[in-house]
Design an enzyme around this catalytic site. Structure first.
Site, PDB file in Angstrom:
ATOM      1  N   ARG A  23     -11.173 -22.268   7.710  1.00  0.00           N
ATOM      2  CA  ARG A  23     -11.793 -22.562   9.004  1.00  0.00           C
ATOM      3  C   ARG A  23     -10.831 -23.190   9.995  1.00  0.00           C
ATOM      4  NH1 ARG A  23     -16.106 -26.648   7.140  1.00  0.00           N
ATOM      5  NH2 ARG A  23     -14.260 -27.244   5.921  1.00  0.00           N
ATOM      6  N   GLU A  28      -7.781 -37.169  10.284  1.00  0.00           N
ATOM      7  CA  GLU A  28      -8.131 -38.510  10.760  1.00  0.00           C
ATOM      8  C   GLU A  28      -6.901 -39.053  11.475  1.00  0.00           C
ATOM      9  OE1 GLU A  28      -9.213 -40.890   7.394  1.00  0.00           O
ATOM     10  OE2 GLU A  28     -11.270 -40.171   7.370  1.00  0.00           O
ATOM     11  N   GLN A  47      -9.025 -48.072  27.058  1.00  0.00           N
ATOM     12  CA  GLN A  47      -8.855 -46.815  27.785  1.00  0.00           C
ATOM     13  C   GLN A  47      -8.202 -45.802  26.856  1.00  0.00           C
ATOM     14  OE1 GLN A  47      -7.498 -47.328  31.881  1.00  0.00           O
ATOM     15  NE2 GLN A  47      -6.125 -45.576  31.661  1.00  0.00           N
ATOM     16  N   ARG A  59       8.808 -39.242  30.034  1.00  0.00           N
ATOM     17  CA  ARG A  59       7.930 -40.277  30.605  1.00  0.00           C
ATOM     18  C   ARG A  59       8.312 -41.630  30.004  1.00  0.00           C
ATOM     19  NH1 ARG A  59       3.263 -37.519  32.818  1.00  0.00           N
ATOM     20  NH2 ARG A  59       3.165 -35.342  32.147  1.00  0.00           N
ATOM     21  N   HIS A  62       8.113 -47.334  29.718  1.00  0.00           N
ATOM     22  CA  HIS A  62       7.061 -48.081  30.389  1.00  0.00           C
ATOM     23  C   HIS A  62       6.681 -49.329  29.599  1.00  0.00           C
ATOM     24  CE1 HIS A  62       5.797 -43.928  32.161  1.00  0.00           C
ATOM     25  NE2 HIS A  62       6.773 -44.484  32.868  1.00  0.00           N
ATOM     26  N   LYS A  72      -0.296 -49.665  22.501  1.00  0.00           N
ATOM     27  CA  LYS A  72      -0.561 -48.227  22.557  1.00  0.00           C
ATOM     28  C   LYS A  72      -0.587 -47.638  21.145  1.00  0.00           C
ATOM     29  CE  LYS A  72       1.689 -47.542  27.039  1.00  0.00           C
ATOM     30  NZ  LYS A  72       2.777 -46.866  27.774  1.00  0.00           N
ATOM     31  N   HIS A 119       7.889 -48.172  25.937  1.00  0.00           N
ATOM     32  CA  HIS A 119       7.527 -46.880  25.332  1.00  0.00           C
ATOM     33  C   HIS A 119       7.959 -45.732  26.239  1.00  0.00           C
ATOM     34  CE1 HIS A 119       4.584 -43.540  24.558  1.00  0.00           C
ATOM     35  NE2 HIS A 119       5.110 -43.727  23.364  1.00  0.00           N
ATOM     36  N   TYR A 132      -3.255 -41.064  23.889  1.00  0.00           N
ATOM     37  CA  TYR A 132      -2.975 -42.424  23.448  1.00  0.00           C
ATOM     38  C   TYR A 132      -4.095 -43.377  23.825  1.00  0.00           C
ATOM     39  CZ  TYR A 132      -0.267 -42.053  27.891  1.00  0.00           C
ATOM     40  OH  TYR A 132       0.173 -41.782  29.164  1.00  0.00           O
ATOM     41  N   LYS A 168       8.959 -42.588  40.143  1.00  0.00           N
ATOM     42  CA  LYS A 168       8.965 -43.982  39.693  1.00  0.00           C
ATOM     43  C   LYS A 168       9.947 -44.184  38.549  1.00  0.00           C
ATOM     44  CE  LYS A 168       5.881 -47.574  37.867  1.00  0.00           C
ATOM     45  NZ  LYS A 168       4.490 -47.894  37.470  1.00  0.00           N
ATOM     46  N   ASP A 169       9.951 -43.282  37.578  1.00  0.00           N
ATOM     47  CA  ASP A 169      10.862 -43.428  36.443  1.00  0.00           C
ATOM     48  C   ASP A 169      12.313 -43.218  36.871  1.00  0.00           C
ATOM     49  OD1 ASP A 169       8.740 -43.964  34.793  1.00  0.00           O
ATOM     50  OD2 ASP A 169       8.637 -41.958  33.918  1.00  0.00           O
TER      51      ASP A 169
END
Length: 202
Positions: A23, A28, A47, A59, A62, A72, A119, A132, A168-169
Site C-alpha cells: 500500500r 512515525e 507553530q 535557507r 537562522h 525546532k 539552523h 518543522y 535577508k540571508d
C-alpha cells in the site's frame, strides 16, 4: 526510533523507522516522549511550518533571541536536504561548532535543535519539502540570521550547486559581526531557558 546527540550540544538526530507494504509506507516522524527523554523537557508546539525548495535553495543560518528563543524539530517528507546546526551561543564551549545531517525522504531522519542554536539547510533536489515544528510563533523582531557562507564558520555546503538565497540571508552578518553587534544569545541565557523548561515539565 533512535536518538543521538550531535556535535553541537542540545541538538539531536533521530533515525526514524519506516514501515512499508504494497500500500505504501508509514513513518512515525515525531515522538514527544522520545524527544523529552533525551532533552529533559517537552517541545512546546506553537507553530508548524512547511517549505518547498528548488535545488540549491539555501535557507539560514537562522536563530531567535533568548528568551524565549525557538526550538525546532525538522523533517523532510519529500526530497533531500542537508540540514546544518550551528552553536552561536556566546560562552558555549562549542561556540562556532557545527554539525550536519542528510535528511532524505528515502531514509527518514529528523533533527531537533534547542533554543539559541542556529539552523540552516540547502535543498539537494527540486521540490524538497521540509516540515518543522517550532516552540514559538513567528516574531520578525526577534528573529535574525548569520551569513551561511561565512568563511570562519566553513559550513559543509556541497560543491556543484548554484545557491539561491533570500535577500535577508544574503545580507546577514558574519558570526563575528553578529557578536560585535550584540545579536547573539549567550550560553547563560540558554541554560536558564532550558532549566525553566525542565522545571515546567517536572
Amino acid at each position: 526510533m533512535q536518538i543521538r546527540e550531535l556535535a553541537v550540544p542540545d541538538s539531536y538526530v533521530l533515525d526514524l523507522v519506516p514501515h512499508g507494504d504494497a500500500r505504501g509506507r508509514f513513518t512515525e516522524w515525531y515522538r514527544a516522549d522520545v524527544l523529552a527523554e533525551a532533552t529533559g523537557f517537552a517541545l512546546t508546539l506553537a507553530q508548524a511550518n512547511h517549505s518547498v525548495s528548488a535545488r540549491g535553495a539555501l535557507r539560514g543560518v537562522h536563530f531567535a533571541l533568548v528568551p524565549p528563543g525557538q526550538a525546532k524539530y525538522v523533517y523532510c517528507p519529500s526530497g533531500k536536504v542537508l540540514d546544518v546546526v550551528v552553536d552561536i551561543r556566546l560562552g558555549s564551549p562549542t561556540f562556532g561548532v557545527h554539525d550536519s545531517v542528510l535528511l532524505d525522504s528515502a531514509e527518514p531522519r529528523a533533527v531537533y535543535l534547542a533554543e539559541g542554536l542556529g539552523h540552516a539547510f540547502v535543498s539537494l533536489t527540486d521540490h524538497s519539502s521540509v516540515t518543522y515544528l517550532v516552540s514559538t510563533g513567528y516574531s520578525p523582531g526577534r528573529e535574525f540570521g548569520v551569513d551561511p557562507m561565512d568563511p570562519e564558520l566553513d559550513l559543509p555546503w556541497p560543491s556543484g550547486l548554484e545557491f539561491e538565497f533570500s535577500a535577508k540571508d544574503r545580507a546577514a552578518p558574519t558570526l563575528a559581526e553578529a557578536q560585535e553587534s550584540g545579536l547573539l544569545p549567550t550560553m547563560e541565557q540558554c541554560a536558564a531557558r532550558y532549566a525553566e523548561l525542565r522545571a515546567l515539565s517536572s
